[in-house]
Scaffold this motif. Sequence first.
Motif, PDB file in Angstrom:
ATOM      1  N   LYS B  48       0.807  -1.221   0.000  1.00 17.61           N
ATOM      2  CA  LYS B  48       0.000   0.000   0.000  1.00 17.61           C
ATOM      3  C   LYS B  48       0.840   1.271   0.000  1.00 17.61           C
ATOM      4  CE  LYS B  48      -4.208  -1.920   1.931  1.00 17.61           C
ATOM      5  NZ  LYS B  48      -5.125  -1.967   3.072  1.00 17.61           N
ATOM      6  N   ASN B  51       1.162   2.686  -3.920  1.00 19.12           N
ATOM      7  CA  ASN B  51       0.166   3.562  -4.560  1.00 19.12           C
ATOM      8  C   ASN B  51      -0.352   4.626  -3.600  1.00 19.12           C
ATOM      9  OD1 ASN B  51      -1.349   1.825  -3.034  1.00 19.12           O
ATOM     10  ND2 ASN B  51      -2.693   1.149  -4.675  1.00 19.12           N
ATOM     11  N   LEU B  53      -1.503   4.614  -0.602  1.00 12.55           N
ATOM     12  CA  LEU B  53      -2.587   4.423   0.358  1.00 12.55           C
ATOM     13  C   LEU B  53      -2.022   4.585   1.765  1.00 12.55           C
ATOM     14  CD1 LEU B  53      -4.570   1.404  -1.182  1.00 12.55           C
ATOM     15  CD2 LEU B  53      -5.153   3.829  -1.245  1.00 12.55           C
ATOM     16  N   ILE B  74      -3.234  11.279  -7.390  1.00 10.09           N
ATOM     17  CA  ILE B  74      -4.269  10.833  -8.312  1.00 10.09           C
ATOM     18  C   ILE B  74      -3.608  10.250  -9.566  1.00 10.09           C
ATOM     19  CG2 ILE B  74      -6.229  11.607  -9.710  1.00 10.09           C
ATOM     20  CD1 ILE B  74      -6.807  11.576  -6.691  1.00 10.09           C
ATOM     21  N   ARG B  77      -1.796   6.895  -8.756  1.00  8.70           N
ATOM     22  CA  ARG B  77      -2.704   5.758  -8.610  1.00  8.70           C
ATOM     23  C   ARG B  77      -3.287   5.333  -9.947  1.00  8.70           C
ATOM     24  NH1 ARG B  77      -5.399   8.555  -3.380  1.00  8.70           N
ATOM     25  NH2 ARG B  77      -3.878   7.839  -1.841  1.00  8.70           N
ATOM     26  N   ARG B  78      -3.551   6.307 -10.823  1.00  7.60           N
ATOM     27  CA  ARG B  78      -4.120   5.935 -12.124  1.00  7.60           C
ATOM     28  C   ARG B  78      -3.092   5.247 -13.012  1.00  7.60           C
ATOM     29  NH1 ARG B  78      -7.974  11.222 -13.415  1.00  7.60           N
ATOM     30  NH2 ARG B  78      -9.239  10.965 -11.545  1.00  7.60           N
ATOM     31  N   TYR B  82      -4.290  -2.230  -9.582  1.00  8.63           N
ATOM     32  CA  TYR B  82      -4.378  -2.736  -8.207  1.00  8.63           C
ATOM     33  C   TYR B  82      -5.445  -3.819  -8.142  1.00  8.63           C
ATOM     34  CZ  TYR B  82      -4.663  -2.165  -3.042  1.00  8.63           C
ATOM     35  OH  TYR B  82      -4.647  -2.336  -1.690  1.00  8.63           O
ATOM     36  N   ILE B  84      -7.149  -6.665  -5.506  1.00  4.00           N
ATOM     37  CA  ILE B  84      -7.180  -7.128  -4.120  1.00  4.00           C
ATOM     38  C   ILE B  84      -8.049  -8.370  -3.982  1.00  4.00           C
ATOM     39  CG2 ILE B  84      -6.696  -4.902  -3.093  1.00  4.00           C
ATOM     40  CD1 ILE B  84      -9.609  -4.449  -2.646  1.00  4.00           C
ATOM     41  N   GLU B  86     -10.645  -9.076  -2.101  1.00  9.31           N
ATOM     42  CA  GLU B  86     -12.102  -8.870  -2.115  1.00  9.31           C
ATOM     43  C   GLU B  86     -12.561  -8.296  -3.450  1.00  9.31           C
ATOM     44  OE1 GLU B  86     -10.074  -7.332   0.037  1.00  9.31           O
ATOM     45  OE2 GLU B  86     -10.285  -8.509   1.863  1.00  9.31           O
ATOM     46  N   VAL B  87     -11.617  -8.146  -4.399  1.00 16.56           N
ATOM     47  CA  VAL B  87     -11.850  -7.637  -5.740  1.00 16.56           C
ATOM     48  C   VAL B  87     -12.262  -6.166  -5.742  1.00 16.56           C
ATOM     49  CG1 VAL B  87     -12.787  -8.149  -8.004  1.00 16.56           C
ATOM     50  CG2 VAL B  87     -12.700  -9.948  -6.278  1.00 16.56           C
ATOM     51  N   GLY B  88     -13.282  -5.806  -4.929  1.00 13.31           N
ATOM     52  CA  GLY B  88     -13.666  -4.404  -4.872  1.00 13.31           C
ATOM     53  C   GLY B  88     -14.252  -3.884  -6.167  1.00 13.31           C
ATOM     54  N   LEU B  89     -14.914  -4.772  -6.933  1.00 13.61           N
ATOM     55  CA  LEU B  89     -15.631  -4.281  -8.118  1.00 13.61           C
ATOM     56  C   LEU B  89     -16.791  -3.409  -7.636  1.00 13.61           C
ATOM     57  CD1 LEU B  89     -15.891  -7.431 -10.413  1.00 13.61           C
ATOM     58  CD2 LEU B  89     -14.245  -5.563 -10.516  1.00 13.61           C
ATOM     59  N   VAL B 102     -10.848   3.419 -15.123  1.00 15.22           N
ATOM     60  CA  VAL B 102      -9.677   4.300 -15.116  1.00 15.22           C
ATOM     61  C   VAL B 102      -9.483   4.983 -16.474  1.00 15.22           C
ATOM     62  CG1 VAL B 102      -7.211   4.499 -14.638  1.00 15.22           C
ATOM     63  CG2 VAL B 102      -8.612   2.978 -13.262  1.00 15.22           C
TER      64      VAL B 102
END
Lengths: 206, 241
Positions: B48, B51, B53, B74, B77-78, B82, B84, B86-89, B102
């Motif tokens: 982390k 990027n 975080l 910004i 990160r773009r 990344y 993860i 839990e995917v985080g879709l 993105v």
Amino acid sequence: MIPPYLLQEMAQLTGEHFVLVLVSIAIAVAAGLPLGIFLTRRAEWRTPLLGFANVMQTIPSLALFGFLIPIPLIGGIGKRSAIVALVLYALLPILRNTLAGILGVDAAVRESAIAMGMTGRQLLWEVELPLAAPTILAGVRIATVTTIGTATIAAAIGGGGLGVFIFRGIASVDTTQILAGAIPAALLALLSDGGFSWIERRVSVT
Amino acid sequence: MNAALEFRQVSYRIGGNVILDNLSFRIEPGRTLVLLGRSGSGKTTALKMLNGLLFPTSGQVLVESRATTDWDLIQLRRSIGYVIQEVGLFPHFTIGENVGLVPRLQGWPPQRIAARVAELLAQVGLDPAQFLDRYPRQLSGGQRQRVGVARALAAEPTLLLFDEPFGALDPVTRVELQDQFLELRDRLQKTSIFVTHDVREAVRLGTEIALLHRGRLEELTTPAEFLNSSGPEARAFLSAL
């Protein structure tokens, strides 16, 4: 069934009632939504602001209307005080649900949004608000339905609305007049509840 | 050759706890570094930092020779993909909108985004015609993770970060996705950091393995060297093979 002499007044007072509720909810949303978003960013303000909104809820409505009468600018006799009191009541469910809805967004989803380079504004508008929308809407729905009921008390301080019938009916022991106020108020509540449930179904995606 | 990224004496503390302890290493462009370690070894924390975080309490993390504290976060990160566990879709976006996010944030024209999204879905083994307009909840865990990989690749990132991406998948799906990872790794040659606690996965996917233990870098080796390592923490992991 309905005495013709009441019909015209019923239409007029229902209209007044509707406007009273509409204006109060509009103000409560305009204040509660940004305030709720603010609270998601500033945890230290949560206790005082939610505490204030909570205390407002505990004041008996008749008493709150009464308290407002002597207060200058926001108080007095009439619609203005009525709206101020109704807004104070409607604030809590809207504030609380906005906060809960946004804080309830899956941490992994929020982290991906940040990690993918969303700005704070994009995170709010593209992720947090759409995902919190059903919860926020549920808050507005509760606020609206309770406000329709509470607004009948506004007549006690000259705020108008369907409460005029109810108070007059109680004073003159006239059940017909009480019903002429109570039935349209109940119908208004049922209709708006149904309307919100329809909107909620359209908004929720998950 | 310039390092794609570098940790310079990076430490990270929260309260009295030392999460990362004087971590230093560098990675050449195009390599895949696996951060291997037990739970709590600091590997996700290290990831982390890349990027932005998280930021080091002391020391510096450099991406393309620039400290993360000097980057426009910004933009940084773009330019980093990344993925993860839990995917985080985004549940309210279609698969197509998720993958194209993105590029859209970067202001690509819609036709170019559409072409890129279709190309990526095909690359990760999902038929665009079938998946483009579905929502994440309509997909299996393995399919969602494929979408997660496609999304990370979308805007031609210079660096890819993977945080235990296959940890929650069943063993068969996991191997399928590892195969696909290897295929993408060899074809795209993008600098990647891959966090895992699975030694088998580490040996299989990495070109280098960094073994973390209690926030310290125990060793940085190739997978072949790692298999013959005599360090105590390495032996502990190898005994799990």
